[in-house]
Design a protein around this motif. Structure first.
Motif, PDB file in Angstrom:
ATOM      1  N   TYR A 130      -2.256   0.756  -4.536  1.00  0.00           N
ATOM      2  CA  TYR A 130      -2.080  -0.620  -4.282  1.00  0.00           C
ATOM      3  C   TYR A 130      -1.211  -1.281  -5.130  1.00  0.00           C
ATOM      4  N   SER A 145       0.706  -1.195  -0.167  1.00  0.00           N
ATOM      5  CA  SER A 145      -0.065  -0.212  -0.069  1.00  0.00           C
ATOM      6  C   SER A 145       0.813   1.240  -0.060  1.00  0.00           C
ATOM      7  N   THR A 147       0.260   5.286   0.721  1.00  0.00           N
ATOM      8  CA  THR A 147      -0.878   6.321   1.294  1.00  0.00           C
ATOM      9  C   THR A 147      -0.412   7.669   1.089  1.00  0.00           C
ATOM     10  N   ARG A 186      -5.697   2.008  -7.553  1.00  0.00           N
ATOM     11  CA  ARG A 186      -5.826   3.067  -6.604  1.00  0.00           C
ATOM     12  C   ARG A 186      -7.266   3.315  -6.223  1.00  0.00           C
ATOM     13  N   THR A 209      -4.870   6.202  -1.551  1.00  0.00           N
ATOM     14  CA  THR A 209      -4.098   4.994  -1.550  1.00  0.00           C
ATOM     15  C   THR A 209      -3.877   4.336  -2.872  1.00  0.00           C
TER      16      THR A 209
END
Length: 123
Positions: free
Chosen positions: A79, A20, A22, A71, A77
């Motif tokens: 991924y 992830s 962020t 996303r 975030t």
């Protein structure tokens, strides 16, 4: 933009991991985001990119068919789903944000970088 990458770990060949990325300041929603990886003594290598709308994913040949980038703009975030991991996938993985909605695959196309998360795949 302030990026935080997470999700790395030690797994066996054939396993899966989801990384992830962020943006704690929630400001990269208009920018392309990419994943890169690096091993000691080697240059940073392109893995995958996704544009600001979550479309046009682009993958390195070495991960195509095994990795998926996506996303969630609501969560700010991005991924990287990594399946069927191989020992050669072992690296520190970095996420990066470009300054524009669409970007290429060169590290120089990206302006902001997270701190990296280590993925180790044992055989």
């Amino acid at each position: 933009v302030q990026l935080q990458a997470s999700g790395g770990g030690l797994v066996q060949a054939g396993d899966s991991l989801r990384l992830s990325c962020t943006d704690s300041r929630r400001t990269f929603s208009n920018n392309a985001v990419g994943w890169f990886r690096q091993t000691p003594g080697k240059e940073r290598e392109f893995v995958a990119t996704i544009n600001w709308r979550g479309g046009s994913p682009n993958y390195a040949d070495s991960v195509k068919g095994r990795f998926t980038i996506s996303r969630d703009s609501a969560k700010s975030t991005v991924y990287l789903q990594m399946n069927d991991l191989k020992p050669e996938d072992t690296a520190t993985y970095y996420c990066a944000s470009a300054l524009r909605p669409i970007a290429g695959s060169r590290p120089a196309d990206f302006r902001y970088w997270g701190q990296g998360t280590l993925v180790t795949v044992s055989s």
